[in-house]
Design an enzyme around this catalytic site. Sequence first.
Site, PDB file in Angstrom:
ATOM      1  N   ASP A   1       0.839  -1.187   0.000  1.00 29.18           N
ATOM      2  CA  ASP A   1       0.000   0.000   0.000  1.00 29.18           C
ATOM      3  C   ASP A   1       0.878   1.243   0.000  1.00 29.18           C
ATOM      4  O   ASP A   1       2.045   1.189  -0.414  1.00 29.18           O
ATOM      5  CB  ASP A   1      -0.898  -0.027   1.252  1.00 29.18           C
ATOM      6  CG  ASP A   1      -2.276   0.539   0.997  1.00 29.18           C
ATOM      7  OD1 ASP A   1      -2.390   1.781   0.906  1.00 29.18           O
ATOM      8  OD2 ASP A   1      -3.235  -0.231   0.879  1.00 29.18           O
TER       9      ASP A   1
ATOM     10  N   HIS B   1      -4.289   6.193   3.226  1.00 33.77           N
ATOM     11  CA  HIS B   1      -4.790   4.880   2.799  1.00 33.77           C
ATOM     12  C   HIS B   1      -4.048   3.737   3.482  1.00 33.77           C
ATOM     13  O   HIS B   1      -4.669   2.833   4.054  1.00 33.77           O
ATOM     14  CB  HIS B   1      -4.697   4.740   1.282  1.00 33.77           C
ATOM     15  CG  HIS B   1      -5.468   3.593   0.731  1.00 33.77           C
ATOM     16  ND1 HIS B   1      -4.956   2.321   0.664  1.00 33.77           N
ATOM     17  CD2 HIS B   1      -6.725   3.507   0.229  1.00 33.77           C
ATOM     18  CE1 HIS B   1      -5.858   1.506   0.131  1.00 33.77           C
ATOM     19  NE2 HIS B   1      -6.945   2.201  -0.143  1.00 33.77           N
TER      20      HIS B   1
ATOM     21  N   SER C   1     -11.417  -1.125  -0.702  1.00 34.34           N
ATOM     22  CA  SER C   1     -10.151  -1.299   0.018  1.00 34.34           C
ATOM     23  C   SER C   1     -10.380  -1.779   1.438  1.00 34.34           C
ATOM     24  O   SER C   1      -9.674  -2.652   1.954  1.00 34.34           O
ATOM     25  CB  SER C   1      -9.396   0.034   0.089  1.00 34.34           C
ATOM     26  OG  SER C   1      -8.732   0.313  -1.107  1.00 34.34           O
TER      27      SER C   1
END
Length: 379
Positions: free
Chosen positions: A119, A149, A302
Amino acid sequence: MVPDEVVVEISNTVSPAQINALQSRFRLTRLESQSFQLTGTTLYRWRVPSGITVPRAVQAIEGDARVASAQPNYLFTLQQREPVAAVEGDPAQYELGKLRLPQAHGLAKGDNVLVAVIDSGIDVAHPDLAGSVAQSYDAIGTPPTPHKHGTAIAGLIAAHGKLMGAAPGARVLAIRAFDPAGKSAEGTTFNILKGLDWAATNKARVINMSFAGPADPAIHRSLEAARKKGIVLVAAAGNEGAKSAPLYPAADPNVIAVSATDANDRLLEQSNRGPHIAVAAPGSQIMVAIPDGGYEVSSGTSYAAAEVSGIIALMIERKPGLTPDQARGILLSTAKDLGPPGRDPMFGAGLADAYAALMADDASMAAATPPVERVSGAR
């Protein structure tokens, strides 16, 4: 794709002189190379000469006998939506009840199971992640910056503070392969491959991939090798909605693809669909950890993928010999059916159920090896 780069795979038996000759023949500029243990080959990231398109360069290079494969350096994007204001009562942890995680945590918390997160940069100092990050790897090589994120995904897997992750006892292998780009972050074929190889080398049991992009032959080969090593692979279905073509790596046959639901068990409108969807998990208006000790409410497939990766960590703690096929089968056989009866393109087998997955007996585990759905474009 990166507009002027190719990724070329060459057997380790090819000599340096032959590689230099290949580079000279096609007037390539070497940017990076790395040997990959998963595939037993070396990948080269080369810049193509000005005036030559990437497809044309790939076609020419593929014709050379020394080349195992050639392809663009594809771009992948993280699968989140813009944050929305938190509503009164903080509904963000509704996913705990939906997934029956409190009951599951009475049986397992994923203690010391290594979950790799490929990520963006993770804020390892976030109080919800204290002690959760076992190791970090930077596939990019520029000064790392914690990113929303990556921090959110790690928290949904292993948080144990204000928020509770799906596997609060798991250990995160933090792999930075994505850098901020616009409102999200982008990662390339080459950096994702480095992350996969590092995760496998460092004994990850689960790899979470909350990103999406095109079918990528090199990534497919690494995913296939990782699955053969016993690593369970999980990916976000993607946030391009009902009309989107299948996105990868979720649509890869080696991967458990996860779509997203809301608090009413409806499919998140932006969630991708398809026969490759294995299960669904909450991904709408989820409270997540963000850098500098913060929190926000956000949505995307996600987050659903991260929750399922955490559930698999719980399963592995209970049954350390769990194989990727068994993990997939148990998730599918214990999911709560949503939508039309039986498996469907929106929810797969249904909403993941952590407690039921942990309670699956050995006989169920042995039988839980359903066929993998193949999708057009998977190779």
